[in-house]
Design a protein around this motif. Structure first.
Motif, mmCIF file in Angstrom:
data_model
loop_
_atom_site.group_PDB
_atom_site.id
_atom_site.type_symbol
_atom_site.label_atom_id
_atom_site.label_comp_id
_atom_site.label_asym_id
_atom_site.label_seq_id
_atom_site.Cartn_x
_atom_site.Cartn_y
_atom_site.Cartn_z
ATOM 1 N N TRP A 10 0.819 -1.223 0.000
ATOM 2 C CA TRP A 10 0.000 0.000 0.000
ATOM 3 C C TRP A 10 0.850 1.269 0.000
ATOM 4 C CZ3 TRP A 10 -4.725 -0.749 3.849
ATOM 5 C CH2 TRP A 10 -5.474 -1.863 3.440
ATOM 6 N N LYS A 11 2.137 1.122 0.242
ATOM 7 C CA LYS A 11 3.057 2.267 0.306
ATOM 8 C C LYS A 11 2.526 3.312 1.305
ATOM 9 C CE LYS A 11 4.404 1.270 -4.410
ATOM 10 N NZ LYS A 11 5.088 1.711 -5.613
ATOM 11 N N MET A 12 2.734 4.617 1.016
ATOM 12 C CA MET A 12 2.300 5.652 1.969
ATOM 13 C C MET A 12 0.908 6.161 1.570
ATOM 14 S SD MET A 12 4.538 8.938 3.264
ATOM 15 C CE MET A 12 4.120 10.014 1.906
ATOM 16 N N TYR A 171 10.912 -9.888 -8.083
ATOM 17 C CA TYR A 171 11.606 -9.193 -9.173
ATOM 18 C C TYR A 171 10.729 -8.036 -9.625
ATOM 19 C CZ TYR A 171 13.167 -7.884 -13.785
ATOM 20 O OH TYR A 171 13.569 -7.133 -14.868
ATOM 21 N N GLU A 172 11.254 -6.823 -9.455
ATOM 22 C CA GLU A 172 10.483 -5.633 -9.810
ATOM 23 C C GLU A 172 11.351 -4.695 -10.652
ATOM 24 O OE1 GLU A 172 7.135 -4.899 -6.796
ATOM 25 O OE2 GLU A 172 8.926 -3.923 -6.008
ATOM 26 N N PRO A 173 11.255 -4.808 -11.980
ATOM 27 C CA PRO A 173 12.024 -3.880 -12.810
ATOM 28 C C PRO A 173 11.565 -2.450 -12.515
ATOM 29 C CG PRO A 173 10.442 -5.140 -14.143
ATOM 30 C CD PRO A 173 10.383 -5.702 -12.757
ATOM 31 N N ILE A 177 7.599 -0.041 -12.360
ATOM 32 C CA ILE A 177 6.894 0.247 -11.102
ATOM 33 C C ILE A 177 6.154 1.573 -11.189
ATOM 34 C CG2 ILE A 177 7.169 0.736 -8.644
ATOM 35 C CD1 ILE A 177 9.449 -1.216 -8.561
ATOM 36 N N GLY A 178 4.840 1.502 -11.052
ATOM 37 C CA GLY A 178 4.003 2.697 -11.024
ATOM 38 C C GLY A 178 3.961 3.446 -12.342
ATOM 39 N N THR A 179 4.433 2.830 -13.417
ATOM 40 C CA THR A 179 4.518 3.538 -14.707
ATOM 41 C C THR A 179 3.408 3.134 -15.669
ATOM 42 O OG1 THR A 179 5.930 1.782 -15.571
ATOM 43 C CG2 THR A 179 7.043 3.690 -14.577
#
Ligand code: PEP
Length: 256
Positions: A10-12, A171-173, A177-179
């Motif tokens: 969930w991040k911030m 594995y997270e290129p 991420i978020g793009t």
């Protein structure tokens, strides 16, 4: 049998009230999970206490609470940090370590992450260990070397038994991420197979076959099924799409 996992980061994001609604909504609608499947909610620190009560009260199995970071020391003068005993007190089962945002914005090195890994293992936690290359590295086609160094420097001091018991690789290129740009199934499978090959070379083929390797980076309800059907992709670490029940539920369903 290899574990399959969908973990929401969930991040911030979300207040306690918003998080409670989201968690209630996902848990009440999600299907029963197979015995080797897990769903993990990595919520902000302020929500762990309440989220732990919700998870504990649920009759659904294999739902766990995760944190997004921790310090390697158990206590002390580390203003703004959170310790593993504090996370244990509120029911945390898994901790994300080495997320690219921690590496990029907070300067977390492979060596620093190694210390966190050791502290989490001593506390018997499951570790969602993130690795992945930035765009320039992918463009130079040196992503395998880049990811190998991340894994080697933070994880390869572990015994095969400890690795198998505690480590889940995500594995997270970074370019995905978020793009909204997802790695293709070929790119994901190729990297996951390369990580498994590295584990087989470093440890053994049997051990490599047991390790769960998640994909992360703009995974959503439309691409999850295809990504998770790759031979070496064992689920996903999900950011944006974990923040709405109607987006997260299809990803959980894609595990089946
Ligand atoms: C993440 O931050 O771990 C992530 C995968 O984010 P997103 O799904 O939003 O790309």
């Amino acid at each position: 049998m290899r574990k399959k996992i969908v973990a929401g980061n969930w991040k911030m994001n979300t207040t306690i009230a918003e998080g409670k609604l989201l968690l209630d909504s996902v848990i009440s609608q999600m299907p029963a999970l197979a015995s080797n499947h897990q769903v993990i909610f990595c919520v902000p620190f302020t929500q762990l206490f309440v989220a732990n009560e919700i998870v504990n009260q649920s009759s659904k199995h294999n739902i766990f609470l995760g944190a997004q970071n921790c310090h390697d020391k158990a206590a002390g003068a580390f203003t703004g940090e959170i310790s593993i005993p504090m996370l244990t007190e509120v029911g945390v089962h898994s901790v994300i370590i080495g997320h690219s945002e921690r590496r990029q914005y907070f300067g977390e090195s492979n060596t620093f992450l190694k210390a966190k890994v050791d502290a989490l293992i001593a506390a018997n936690k499951q570790i969602l260990f993130c690795c992945g290359e930035p765009l320039q590295v992918r463009e130079a086609n040196t992503q395998n070397e880049y990811v190998t160094a991340q894994l080697k420097e933070s994880l390869f001091h572990l015994s095969p038994e400890t690795f198998m018991q505690h480590i889940v690789i995500a594995y997270e290129p970074i370019w995905a991420i978020g793009t909204g740009v997802t790695a293709s199934t070929e790119q994901a499978q190729e990297m996951h197979a390369s990580i498994r090959h590295l584990l087989a070379e470093t440890y053994s083929a049997e051990m490599a076959n047991e390790i769960t390797i998640l994909y992360g980076g703009s995974c959503n309800g439309s691409n999850a099924k295809e990504l998770f059907s790759c031979a070496d992709v064992d689920g996903g670490l999900i950011g944006g799409a974990a923040l709405k029940a109607e987006l997260f539920l299809p990803i959980i369903q894609a595990l089946a």
